[in-house]
Design a protein around this motif. Structure first.
Motif, PDB file in Angstrom:
ATOM      1  N   UNK A  37       0.806  -1.225   0.000  1.00 31.78           N
ATOM      2  CA  UNK A  37       0.000   0.000   0.000  1.00 31.78           C
ATOM      3  C   UNK A  37       0.840   1.277   0.000  1.00 31.78           C
ATOM      4  N   UNK A  38       2.151   1.174  -0.138  1.00 33.97           N
ATOM      5  CA  UNK A  38       3.016   2.352  -0.100  1.00 33.97           C
ATOM      6  C   UNK A  38       2.740   3.325  -1.245  1.00 33.97           C
ATOM      7  N   UNK A  39       2.050   2.877  -2.296  1.00 33.63           N
ATOM      8  CA  UNK A  39       1.725   3.766  -3.409  1.00 33.63           C
ATOM      9  C   UNK A  39       0.459   4.589  -3.150  1.00 33.63           C
ATOM     10  N   UNK A  40      -0.288   4.247  -2.134  1.00 35.75           N
ATOM     11  CA  UNK A  40      -1.544   4.936  -1.838  1.00 35.75           C
ATOM     12  C   UNK A  40      -1.277   6.314  -1.240  1.00 35.75           C
ATOM     13  N   UNK A 100      -0.678  19.719   2.585  1.00 34.03           N
ATOM     14  CA  UNK A 100       0.474  19.644   1.674  1.00 34.03           C
ATOM     15  C   UNK A 100       0.934  18.221   1.403  1.00 34.03           C
ATOM     16  N   UNK A 101       0.839  17.333   2.404  1.00 35.07           N
ATOM     17  CA  UNK A 101       1.348  15.972   2.200  1.00 35.07           C
ATOM     18  C   UNK A 101       0.269  14.907   2.087  1.00 35.07           C
ATOM     19  N   UNK A 108       7.337   8.857  -0.612  1.00 38.78           N
ATOM     20  CA  UNK A 108       7.655  10.282  -0.715  1.00 38.78           C
ATOM     21  C   UNK A 108       7.650  10.936   0.660  1.00 38.78           C
ATOM     22  N   UNK A 109       6.643  10.614   1.477  1.00 40.24           N
ATOM     23  CA  UNK A 109       6.580  11.181   2.820  1.00 40.24           C
ATOM     24  C   UNK A 109       7.777  10.709   3.655  1.00 40.24           C
ATOM     25  N   UNK A 113      10.566  13.189   5.368  1.00 38.68           N
ATOM     26  CA  UNK A 113      10.776  13.199   6.817  1.00 38.68           C
ATOM     27  C   UNK A 113      12.216  12.817   7.144  1.00 38.68           C
ATOM     28  N   UNK A 114      12.742  11.810   6.459  1.00 38.60           N
ATOM     29  CA  UNK A 114      14.121  11.377   6.687  1.00 38.60           C
ATOM     30  C   UNK A 114      15.102  12.498   6.362  1.00 38.60           C
TER      31      UNK A 114
END
Length: 125
Positions: A37-40, A100-101, A108-109, A113-114
């Motif tokens: 689900x990382x693409x959601x 914004x996010x 991407x998030x 953050x990293x």
């Protein structure tokens, strides 16, 4: 305001149990985000918007990460305090969903953050 939600990524079993206990104390819904689900969009993972079609096929990331959705300042403070009281290990990558996010995907998030976390810690040195 909608109900508060935590999106959690890559926590081990002990850490996840401490997180879930803190969330239960404060009536926060907790969702574990699987790699597929990382693409959601973050907002879709939080149940605020519709999900997109397809699954994530990339490498993703292994860092622990928390995303807080629909949190007030008081709830954020109470949640972080509950984690400490439950002796949860510190999770370096934390974010609050913002306008914004909200449309960003998890990778991407995470990367943003990293980058911010790394820059902040380099300034301290």
């Amino acid at each position: 305001m909608s109900a508060p939600v935590i999106l959690e990524y890559n926590l081990d079993k002990a850490q996840k149990l401490k997180l879930m206990f803190a969330c239960a104390q404060l009536k926060i819904t907790c969702h574990s985000v699987p790699r597929e689900d990382y693409n959601q969009p973050i907002a879709a993972l939080a149940g605020v918007r519709r999900r997109i079609e397809g699954s994530y096929a990339g490498e993703g990331f292994t860092d622990e990460m928390l995303v807080m959705v629909n949190f007030t300042g008081n709830l954020l403070n109470a949640f972080l305090n509950a984690l400490r009281l439950n002796r949860a290990r510190s999770i370096a990558l934390k974010a609050v969903m913002t306008p914004s996010n909200a449309d960003w995907d998890s990778v991407k998030l995470h990367d943003e953050i990293l980058r911010e976390h790394t820059a902040m810690h380099q300034k301290k040195k």
